[in-house]
Design a protein around this motif. Structure first.
Motif, PDB file in Angstrom:
ATOM      1  N   MET A   1       7.415  -2.276  -2.828  1.00  0.00           N
ATOM      2  CA  MET A   1       7.893  -1.077  -2.936  1.00  0.00           C
ATOM      3  C   MET A   1       7.767  -0.229  -1.724  1.00  0.00           C
ATOM      4  N   GLU A   2       8.870   0.580  -1.167  1.00  0.00           N
ATOM      5  CA  GLU A   2       9.063   0.943  -0.184  1.00  0.00           C
ATOM      6  C   GLU A   2       8.590   2.679  -0.407  1.00  0.00           C
ATOM      7  N   ARG A   3       7.714   3.164   0.088  1.00  0.00           N
ATOM      8  CA  ARG A   3       7.436   4.667  -0.159  1.00  0.00           C
ATOM      9  C   ARG A   3       7.406   5.406   0.937  1.00  0.00           C
ATOM     10  N   LYS A   4       7.984   6.735   1.203  1.00  0.00           N
ATOM     11  CA  LYS A   4       7.709   7.532   2.225  1.00  0.00           C
ATOM     12  C   LYS A   4       6.310   8.252   2.397  1.00  0.00           C
ATOM     13  N   ALA A   5       5.816   8.136   3.486  1.00  0.00           N
ATOM     14  CA  ALA A   5       4.380   8.611   3.705  1.00  0.00           C
ATOM     15  C   ALA A   5       4.429  10.019   3.882  1.00  0.00           C
ATOM     16  N   LEU A   6       3.748  10.836   3.105  1.00  0.00           N
ATOM     17  CA  LEU A   6       3.798  12.267   3.224  1.00  0.00           C
ATOM     18  C   LEU A   6       2.771  12.684   4.352  1.00  0.00           C
ATOM     19  N   THR A   7       2.372  11.951   4.974  1.00  0.00           N
ATOM     20  CA  THR A   7       1.625  12.351   6.354  1.00  0.00           C
ATOM     21  C   THR A   7       1.397  10.879   7.235  1.00  0.00           C
ATOM     22  N   GLU A   8       1.067  11.207   8.375  1.00  0.00           N
ATOM     23  CA  GLU A   8       1.010  10.076   9.326  1.00  0.00           C
ATOM     24  C   GLU A   8      -0.414   9.764   9.875  1.00  0.00           C
ATOM     25  N   LYS A   9      -1.111  10.727   9.626  1.00  0.00           N
ATOM     26  CA  LYS A   9      -2.520  10.578   9.956  1.00  0.00           C
ATOM     27  C   LYS A   9      -3.575  11.242   8.908  1.00  0.00           C
ATOM     28  N   MET A  10      -4.638  10.381   8.706  1.00  0.00           N
ATOM     29  CA  MET A  10      -5.441  10.972   7.277  1.00  0.00           C
ATOM     30  C   MET A  10      -6.862  10.500   7.678  1.00  0.00           C
TER      31      MET A  10
END
Length: 680
Positions: A1-10
């Motif tokens: 399942m493809e899901r758009k990230a809400l953040t690139e760094k965590m």
């Protein structure tokens, strides 16, 4: 399942033992400004509470945070694992191979191809759980400090030098710390004859050997054991300096001994410009022109490059802290403390090993945590807190260096300062007549620890403006116990007194009719081992079983009834809060083959630090065992409070959604969608 990230760094900023009740108290007092900024810029509950899983002890809960699975599912159900063949035997449990659940960092590294760092995450990270080149792992095989389980090459040293002494003596493994607020060194002649427990623990950690420990009386429990400090003591006469290449006028000399008693170091006691003796300079030899360390009275020299001989006489390069605890102005006596020494070449728990080289070259060598007792107020104030200040700063330097240089996209980090110091002195925040402790002093020390933690968290605040999402969380809190005397719920061995009194556990007698430390399996029907677990000595399952399987359930029911009816002889209070059959413990995620036939937790007031308590319980001095949860940064609502109950199993799936990856395979939690900027 493809899901758009809400953040690139965590980054997950995990702080072992950090809890919301004390944090809220100190926030209101205004002494935790950095935590307040995270709250203002992010989301949390009003009370900051994360509903913790159980048992409330380190390895299971950090594994739950990493996997989103309850202990019954991932299989890490106490600090130690149970030896199923020998009911009085435990196995070391901080081993990733014991976890049956997939950690989230594997998903980030393997499937999202994100550079992922797992920094000292105890219980389920070491050895590395994936061979992906995107995954880096630092230690995790013990909770206390990085490299503590592998790199220690010398124990704590206490040096007592005086003009009244006649000869140099080396006293190994001496219990020399006086409790209270007075002197540091007391009764240096008292040798500890039996160090087998320490050796057994070392074997359990490094060699996978079983550990047997009978907790037969109150003095055997964790709190009382931690009040004793094991260190090597040097007693040395102080004389006028003689035979030195470069000794200033008026200098006095003494010797200290490192290693196992064969490496003698000369030291000079030096005067200041006013003629007051206030400095110790330590040399490898009197022929040396310069000392390798100089320490002022009342100060600490950190991470001193040193060496100690191994068993073959080869020198091991190491770092350790040197402290002058006390010094007479006339130079007539000196008390020093040398912290444990760590081998600077040891990179056994770093993957890849190049990361160890990068950190040591750009930040500095791994410092050791302070290994001193919390029963002495002066040692807490002058040694424990400042040495942890140094360690905490070093860790913040490491992580911020890696973040500034874009080395990783996702970081799971763990810091152990609160829990480590909490085990040493949280219990002294309640005055007990037998200890004669000053509870007000220890309450101030607790505040100091939280201020220290706030400074650590503040080091990461600037990264919120650089696109990093941050989650501040913990495994459990720490409780100050009110009522002493009942030995039950100790995770470090067989809890004998109550089960013996109730007639379920019987010990072999010696020729005088006294109990030995050996269980009489011919008469023992049940045993309480490793904290919250009770096991039936069952025929067909256990080699020396005596209980018929047909009688097992009824016996469990009787044990549960007896636990509820048991009263503290001193106060008359009930000691056990809840008790379950194994199948019923599914409601708290503690059923299945890695849990006891009966699972129980102690009542408020009798909780000892943590582990034996329900995750919602309170203690004396405004303490609680609940973990904490605050999130801030991209993907998180700003200045938002949710009324939702956030569970520990919810952290991993929420991190997965923030990072745009699937949830771990055994995940049992749900997304904390209320705090996210995107609707779900």
């Amino acid at each position: 399942m493809e899901r758009k990230a809400l953040t690139e760094k965590m980054i997950v900023l995990g702080v072992d033992g950090f809890e919301p009740r004390l944090a809220s108290k100190f926030l209101k007092k205004g002494v935790m400004p950095n935590l307040q900024k995270f709250i203002d810029r992010g989301s949390c509950r009003e009370d900051l509470v994360l509903l913790g899983a159980m048992p409330t002890v380190t390895p299971p809960l950090w594994t739950t945070l990493a996997t989103g699975a309850y202990p019954a599912t991932h299989g890490i159900t106490c600090f130690f694992a149970q030896d199923h063949e020998n009911l009085d035997c435990m196995l070391y449990n901080l081993d990733s191979r014991k976890s049956k659940a997939e950690p989230l960092w594997n998903v980030f590294a393997e499937e999202a191809h994100k550079k992922t760092l797992v920094w000292h995450w105890p219980g389920s990270s070491w050895p590395p759980t994936s061979d992906s080149e995107n995954l880096a792992v630092v230690d995790g095989m013990q909770p206390s400090a990085i490299n503590a389980g592998t790199a220690q090459v010398d124990t704590t040293k206490l040096i007592f030098a005086s003009e009244k002494l006649q000869q140099v003596e080396f006293l190994p493994d001496t219990a020399t710390i006086a409790p209270g607020a007075g002197c540091i060194i007391d009764d240096v002649e008292a040798l500890v004859e039996d160090t087998s427990e320490k050796n057994n623990m070392r074997d359990a950690i490094t060699g996978g050997k079983g550990l047997r420990h009978i907790i037969a009386k109150e003095e055997d429990d964790e709190i009382h054991s931690l009040m004793q400090m094991f260190a090597d003591t040097t007693k040395s006469p102080i004389k006028d300096a003689n035979g030195w290449t470069n000794a200033p006028a008026g200098a006095k000399e003494f010797f200290l001994i490192v290693g196992k008693g064969i490496s003698r170091r000369p030291a000079l006691i030096l005067q200041n410009s006013e003629g007051v003796y206030d400095t110790v300079a330590v040399y490898h030899s009197k022929k040396d022109v310069e000392p390798y360390v100089t320490v002022k009275n009342g100060t600490i020299a950190y991470n001193v490059l040193d060496n100690v001989p191994d068993d073959d006489g080869n020198k091991i390069s190491c770092v350790r802290h040197y402290q002058v605890v006390e010094m007479a102005p006339d130079g007539s006596d000196v008390k020093m403390l040398l912290n444990i020494a760590l081998d600077i070449s040891n990179d056994d728990c770093w993957s890849p090993k190049s990361l160890y080289k990068e950190i040591t070259e750009n930040v500095g060598h791994v410092p050791a945590r302070p290994l001193v007792t919390g029963s002495n107020e002066r040692l807490v104030r002058d040694t424990m807190l400042p040495m942890y200040d140094y360690y905490v700063d070093w860790q913040a330097d490491c992580l911020t260096y890696l973040m500034e240089n874009n080395r990783y996209d996702v970081i799971f980090s763990h810091l152990h300062n609160v829990d480590s110091m909490g085990h040493q002195f949280w219990h002294f925040a309640k005055h007990q007549e037998e200890w004669n402790n000053n509870e007000d002093a220890y309450k101030e020390f607790m505040e100091d620890v939280y201020i220290q933690t706030d400074r650590y968290l503040g080091r990461f605040l600037p990264f919120l403006d650089q696109g990093w999402t941050m989650v501040i969380t913990s495994d459990h809190g720490l409780i100050t116990q009110e009522y002493l005397g009942v030995v039950l719920g100790e995770p470090g061995g067989v809890n004998l007194p109550v089960m013996k009194e109730l007639g379920y556990t019987v010990m072999v007698k010696d020729e005088n009719g006294n109990d030995t430390d050996e269980v009489d399996w011919s008469k023992t029907r049940a045993i309480a081992n490793r904290g919250d677990h009770i096991y039936i000595n069952l025929k067909g399952r256990n080699p020396k079983g005596i209980v018929d399987p047909a009688d097992k359930y009824d016996l469990e029911t009787q044990i549960i009834s007896d636990l509820y009816n048991y009263r503290d002889p001193q106060t008359g209070r009930r000691v056990v809060s809840v008790a379950f059959h194994n199948k019923d413990a599914a409601v708290i995620g503690m059923n299945g083959p890695e849990c006891g036939d009966v699972v129980y937790f102690t009542e408020e007031g009798f909780n000892k630090i943590h582990a034996d308590s329900l995750s919602t319980q309170y203690g004396y001095a405004d303490t609680s065992v609940s973990p904490i949860f605050i999130a801030a940064g991209p993907g998180i609502k700003e200045g938002f409070k949710t009324e939702r109950v956030i569970r520990q199993v919810d952290v991993a799936p929420t991190l997965a959604v923030l990072g745009g990856v699937r949830m771990p395979a055994q995940n049992e939690g749900s997304i904390v969608h209320q705090i996210l900027t995107e609707e779900f």
